[in-house]
Design an enzyme around this catalytic site. Structure first.
Site, PDB file in Angstrom:
ATOM      1  N   GLY A  57      38.048  22.453 118.963  1.00  0.00           N
ATOM      2  CA  GLY A  57      37.946  23.024 117.613  1.00  0.00           C
ATOM      3  C   GLY A  57      39.267  23.640 117.174  1.00  0.00           C
ATOM      4  CB  ALA A  58      42.730  22.923 118.259  1.00  0.00           C
ATOM      5  CG  ASP A  79      37.395  29.617 109.202  1.00  0.00           C
ATOM      6  OD1 ASP A  79      38.249  29.770 108.315  1.00  0.00           O
ATOM      7  OD2 ASP A  79      36.594  30.506 109.549  1.00  0.00           O
ATOM      8  CE  LYS A 123      43.137  25.366 109.951  1.00  0.00           C
ATOM      9  NZ  LYS A 123      42.475  24.812 108.809  1.00  0.00           N
ATOM     10  CB  VAL A 171      32.274  16.644 121.339  1.00  0.00           C
ATOM     11  CG1 VAL A 171      33.148  17.784 120.889  1.00  0.00           C
ATOM     12  CG2 VAL A 171      31.273  16.284 120.274  1.00  0.00           C
ATOM     13  CE  LYS A 229      27.243  34.955 115.606  1.00  0.00           C
ATOM     14  NZ  LYS A 229      27.350  35.892 114.473  1.00  0.00           N
ATOM     15  CG  ASP A 269      28.445  40.315 120.490  1.00  0.00           C
ATOM     16  OD1 ASP A 269      29.110  41.029 119.723  1.00  0.00           O
ATOM     17  OD2 ASP A 269      27.214  40.165 120.378  1.00  0.00           O
ATOM     18  CG  HIS A 270      33.425  39.717 116.465  1.00  0.00           C
ATOM     19  ND1 HIS A 270      32.371  39.065 115.889  1.00  0.00           N
ATOM     20  CD2 HIS A 270      33.805  40.660 115.568  1.00  0.00           C
ATOM     21  CE1 HIS A 270      32.123  39.599 114.713  1.00  0.00           C
ATOM     22  NE2 HIS A 270      32.987  40.571 114.479  1.00  0.00           N
ATOM     23  CG  HIS A 317      27.490  40.903 116.195  1.00  0.00           C
ATOM     24  ND1 HIS A 317      28.175  40.354 117.251  1.00  0.00           N
ATOM     25  CD2 HIS A 317      27.746  40.092 115.138  1.00  0.00           C
ATOM     26  CE1 HIS A 317      28.799  39.267 116.847  1.00  0.00           C
ATOM     27  NE2 HIS A 317      28.551  39.081 115.574  1.00  0.00           N
ATOM     28  CE  LYS A 322      26.542  37.084 106.100  1.00  0.00           C
ATOM     29  NZ  LYS A 322      27.787  37.663 106.614  1.00  0.00           N
TER      30      LYS A 322
HETATM   31  N1  NDP Z   1      34.692  31.007 111.498  1.00  0.00           N
HETATM   32  C1  NDP Z   1      34.231  32.194 111.864  1.00  0.00           C
HETATM   33  O1  NDP Z   1      34.527  33.232 111.264  1.00  0.00           O
HETATM   34  C2  NDP Z   1      33.355  32.326 113.054  1.00  0.00           C
HETATM   35  C3  NDP Z   1      32.966  31.230 113.780  1.00  0.00           C
HETATM   36  N2  NDP Z   1      32.190  31.375 114.895  1.00  0.00           N
HETATM   37  C4  NDP Z   1      31.790  30.227 115.679  1.00  0.00           C
HETATM   38  O2  NDP Z   1      32.954  29.510 116.097  1.00  0.00           O
HETATM   39  C5  NDP Z   1      32.682  28.134 116.174  1.00  0.00           C
HETATM   40  C6  NDP Z   1      33.689  27.365 115.309  1.00  0.00           C
HETATM   41  O3  NDP Z   1      33.540  27.786 113.965  1.00  0.00           O
HETATM   42  P1  NDP Z   1      34.579  27.390 112.817  1.00  0.00           P
HETATM   43  O4  NDP Z   1      35.961  27.346 113.334  1.00  0.00           O
HETATM   44  O5  NDP Z   1      34.252  28.273 111.683  1.00  0.00           O
HETATM   45  O6  NDP Z   1      34.121  25.905 112.450  1.00  0.00           O
HETATM   46  P2  NDP Z   1      34.929  24.795 111.614  1.00  0.00           P
HETATM   47  O7  NDP Z   1      33.904  23.922 111.005  1.00  0.00           O
HETATM   48  O8  NDP Z   1      35.975  25.386 110.753  1.00  0.00           O
HETATM   49  O9  NDP Z   1      35.694  23.982 112.761  1.00  0.00           O
HETATM   50  C7  NDP Z   1      35.011  23.160 113.633  1.00  0.00           C
HETATM   51  C8  NDP Z   1      35.977  22.515 114.602  1.00  0.00           C
HETATM   52  O10 NDP Z   1      35.237  21.595 115.391  1.00  0.00           O
HETATM   53  C9  NDP Z   1      35.896  20.348 115.412  1.00  0.00           C
HETATM   54  N3  NDP Z   1      34.895  19.288 115.504  1.00  0.00           N
HETATM   55  C10 NDP Z   1      33.858  19.067 114.668  1.00  0.00           C
HETATM   56  N4  NDP Z   1      33.163  17.974 115.077  1.00  0.00           N
HETATM   57  C11 NDP Z   1      33.786  17.528 116.186  1.00  0.00           C
HETATM   58  C12 NDP Z   1      33.556  16.441 117.068  1.00  0.00           C
HETATM   59  N5  NDP Z   1      32.536  15.593 116.897  1.00  0.00           N
HETATM   60  N6  NDP Z   1      34.394  16.267 118.087  1.00  0.00           N
HETATM   61  C13 NDP Z   1      35.431  17.110 118.290  1.00  0.00           C
HETATM   62  N7  NDP Z   1      35.705  18.165 117.508  1.00  0.00           N
HETATM   63  C14 NDP Z   1      34.894  18.357 116.460  1.00  0.00           C
HETATM   64  C15 NDP Z   1      36.649  20.299 114.106  1.00  0.00           C
HETATM   65  O11 NDP Z   1      37.778  19.472 114.244  1.00  0.00           O
HETATM   66  P3  NDP Z   1      37.962  18.081 113.472  1.00  0.00           P
HETATM   67  O12 NDP Z   1      37.390  18.262 112.120  1.00  0.00           O
HETATM   68  O13 NDP Z   1      39.419  17.836 113.540  1.00  0.00           O
HETATM   69  O14 NDP Z   1      37.190  17.157 114.321  1.00  0.00           O
HETATM   70  C16 NDP Z   1      37.100  21.744 113.944  1.00  0.00           C
HETATM   71  O15 NDP Z   1      38.283  21.956 114.668  1.00  0.00           O
HETATM   72  C17 NDP Z   1      31.224  27.965 115.744  1.00  0.00           C
HETATM   73  O16 NDP Z   1      30.417  28.018 116.893  1.00  0.00           O
HETATM   74  C18 NDP Z   1      30.973  29.206 114.893  1.00  0.00           C
HETATM   75  O17 NDP Z   1      29.609  29.548 114.856  1.00  0.00           O
HETATM   76  C19 NDP Z   1      31.832  32.618 115.347  1.00  0.00           C
HETATM   77  C20 NDP Z   1      32.181  33.755 114.669  1.00  0.00           C
HETATM   78  C21 NDP Z   1      32.920  33.703 113.445  1.00  0.00           C
HETATM   79  O1  LIG Z   2      29.647  37.415 113.687  1.00  0.00           O
HETATM   80  C1  LIG Z   2      29.629  37.716 112.512  1.00  0.00           C
HETATM   81  O2  LIG Z   2      30.189  38.881 112.136  1.00  0.00           O
HETATM   82  C2  LIG Z   2      30.615  39.073 110.802  1.00  0.00           C
HETATM   83  C3  LIG Z   2      30.803  40.575 110.620  1.00  0.00           C
HETATM   84  O3  LIG Z   2      31.797  41.001 111.513  1.00  0.00           O
HETATM   85  P1  LIG Z   2      32.642  42.315 111.223  1.00  0.00           P
HETATM   86  O4  LIG Z   2      33.556  42.394 112.402  1.00  0.00           O
HETATM   87  O5  LIG Z   2      33.348  42.090 109.914  1.00  0.00           O
HETATM   88  O6  LIG Z   2      31.688  43.447 111.123  1.00  0.00           O
HETATM   89  C4  LIG Z   2      29.627  38.525 109.796  1.00  0.00           C
HETATM   90  O7  LIG Z   2      30.207  38.570 108.509  1.00  0.00           O
HETATM   91  C5  LIG Z   2      29.297  37.110 110.130  1.00  0.00           C
HETATM   92  O8  LIG Z   2      28.290  36.627 109.244  1.00  0.00           O
HETATM   93  C6  LIG Z   2      28.819  36.983 111.549  1.00  0.00           C
HETATM   94  O9  LIG Z   2      28.718  35.601 111.907  1.00  0.00           O
END
Ligand code: NDP
Ligand SMILES: O=C1O[C@H](COP(=O)(O)O)[C@@H](O)[C@H](O)[C@H]1O
Length: 498
Positions: free
Chosen positions: A10-11, A14, A17, A88, A150, A179-180, A242, A342
């Site tokens: 998932g490099a 979101d 980054k 994957v 998570k 669990d952040h 959390h 929220k």
């Molecule tokens: N974003 C957030 O704020 C938070 C996210 N999380 C958790 O972190 C995890 C990632 O979330 P997030 O970064 O937001 O998700 P995104 O949708 O932004 O990113 C998903 C990543 O997975 C990769 N991906 C998707 N499908 C495949 C596949 N079939 N094979 C290989 N790679 C794949 C994508 O790469 P590509 O498209 O190049 O394949 C991309 O890098 C989730 O479990 C989410 O619940 C937890 C807390 C907060």
């Molecule tokens: O894990 C999550 O946490 C955020 C809230 O985190 P905080 O550090 O800003 O309190 C939440 O917005 C999000 O929906 C949830 O997935």
């Protein structure tokens, strides 16, 4: 620190980054990364190593907490980075990945210590763990660790199934469930700070606690996460993980300080002592809400079902409040109220411990977890109107020495050094799901009404009634709160009502 290869699924996503690269960069700047370190980023999209590095650099410029000024430092940091295309489901991609990982280990002459970080959707966790195992990526002379984001399961059964599959490839000590909230500086230092606070307010050490309130209120709505959130809701997104972790972290500190070595054992004990809710309790002790349209910080916002990607008839919860009881001599007369939601009036994560008192003056110990941090003692006049809080004394008892660290910096560092203290252990996760499952069932059977609350409020008034029935009210639901821009961390100025 031992050398390590960080394999990031998932490099291109979101989380990578916004959180993972800035955290790694900060660790690099603080010289807290292994001196021999290699990172291999994975995703489906075709990227050259150079494009990947420049994307990472961009994310540092946008999200890093310290200004990215020195191009040489960034360049040195990015030397460790490589990119590999991987789907994957495609086994051959793992075989190629193994070759790349081994090549890098040889090039850098490092022991094969491998950290697999799954920053991808939860639907991929089992497939990835299995493929790591079957491809030989996990057969190492050094250590291997799995860091998993998570959500950990969707309910009790799926969490057990997920854990079972992960255990085919990784042993429990090798699994780091993020669990952040456990990485937040205030949560990590809560024990120490709370005890120095109780040292100053010594009489509180022997006083009985009337109730405890734990709130995680957010001003943000569903944002761009409709697909995830609409079948997750506040109960799975925040409460099961959390909020229950905050409760455990608090309770291991009261009435007496515990040894850090015992954290896991004590958390299990706490979860086991939570009185489970039957159907009747649930209807009385749980409040479920969904935000309607309203105003946040002077701006009109739409209701949940008008958000992009959300079904117009969605019955998903964006708010939950619950009353919990603990079957333990110390806690038996102390209700614990937890709420999270929220599109509420203010962004705040806070614990309030209200002490028993005879007169109208109430003694409160307040743990501010974010965005402000610190422990405060407040003696307040409490009036019948919940928002009529007259602040007579508020003194800061403890404060953070080092408060700027992001949770991900701490947690990634801990995972690299093999310290699992602030990760969620399977027993806790399972016990949390066990406690929450009857509520999920009640939701499913529509036993609990979904109350619509106005965006910019403190949630449905039924959540106030939950406390009012016991003669309490939520503290600090202020009439006037002015926030600045949420993206800058939601710093508030409170206007106390006198
Ligand atoms: N974003 C957030 O704020 C938070 C996210 N999380 C958790 O972190 C995890 C990632 O979330 P997030 O970064 O937001 O998700 P995104 O949708 O932004 O990113 C998903 C990543 O997975 C990769 N991906 C998707 N499908 C495949 C596949 N079939 N094979 C290989 N790679 C794949 C994508 O790469 P590509 O498209 O190049 O394949 C991309 O890098 C989730 O479990 C989410 O619940 C937890 C807390 C907060
Ligand atoms: O894990 C999550 O946490 C955020 C809230 O985190 P905080 O550090 O800003 O309190 C939440 O917005 C999000 O929906 C949830 O997935």
């Amino acid at each position: 620190m031992e050398p390590a290869t960080f394999v990031l699924f998932g490099a291109t996503g979101d989380l990578a980054k916004r959180k993972i690269y800035p955290a790694l960069f900060q660790l690099f700047v603080d010289q807290k990364l292994p001196s021999s370190f290699s990172l291999i980023g994975l995703g489906r999209r075709e990227l050259s190593h150079e494009t990947f590095k420049s994307n990472v650099e961009q994310s540092l410029i946008t999200f890093s907490r310290s200004e990215v000024k020195d191009a040489d430092v960034v360049k040195k940091f990015l030397r460790a980075f490589r990119y590999h295309v991987l789907d994957v489901d495609r086994k051959e991609d793992y075989t190629k990945l193994l070759r790349l990982v081994e090549e890098r280990e040889e090039e850098l002459n490092i022991t094969p210590n491998r950290m697999f970080y799954l920053s991808v959707g939860p639907e991929f966790f089992e497939t990835i763990a299995t493929n790591i195992h079957e491809s030989g990526l996990g057969s190492v002379d050094g250590w291997k660790r799995l860091v998993i984001e998570k959500p950990f399961g969707h309910d009790l059964e799926s969490a057990r199934q997920l854990n079972h599959t992960l255990n085919q490839a990784f042993d429990e000590p090798e699994i780091y469930r993020i669990d952040h909230y456990l990485g937040k500086p205030m949560v990590q230092q809560m024990g120490q700070l709370l005890h120095s606070a109780l040292w100053e307010q010594a009489d509180l050490r022997t006083r009985s606690i009337a109730n405890i309130q734990i709130s995680a209120n957010e001003t943000l709505g569903v944002e761009e996460r409709a697909g995830y959130y609409d079948h997750t809701g506040a109960i799975r997104d925040m409460f099961q993980n959390h909020m229950l972790q905050l409760l455990m972290m608090l309770m291991i500190e009261l009435p007496n300080r515990s040894s850090v070595d015992e954290v896991g054992k004590l958390k299990r004990k706490i979860m086991k002592s939570l009185m489970s809710l039957n159907k009747m309790d649930i209807t009385q002790h749980v409040v479920r809400g969904q935000y309607g349209a309203g105003e946040i910080k002077g701006e009109q916002v739409v209701g949940y079902t008008d958000e992009l990607g959300i079904a117009v008839d969605s019955q998903n919860d964006t708010f939950i409040a619950a009353k919990l009881r603990v079957d333990d001599p110390f806690w038996k007369d102390t209700p614990i109220y937890i709420r999270t939601g929220k599109r509420l009036k203010e962004k705040v994560t806070r614990i309030v411990i209200e002490y028993k008192s005879k007169g109208p003056l109430k003694d409160l110990l307040i743990v501010e977890i974010g965005p402000n941090e610190g422990i405060f003692f407040q003696r307040s006049q409490s009036d019948k109107e919940r928002s009529d809080v007259e602040m007579s004394v508020r003194s800061q008892l403890s404060f953070m020495k080092e408060s700027v660290k992001d949770a991900y910096e701490t947690l990634i560092h801990d995972a690299l050094v093999g310290d699992k203290t602030y990760f969620a252990h399977w027993d806790e996760v399972e016990l949390s799901w066990e406690w929450v499952q009857p509520i999920l069932d009640a939701y499913q059977d529509t036993l609990i009404p979904l109350h619509i609350y106005s965006a910019g409020s403190y949630g449905p008034h039924e959540a106030d009634e939950l406390l009012a029935r016991d003669g309490f009210h939520w503290w600090f639901d202020f009439k006037n709160v002015s926030n600045n821009d949420a993206t800058k961390g939601d710093i508030h100025t409170y206007e106390y009502n006198t």
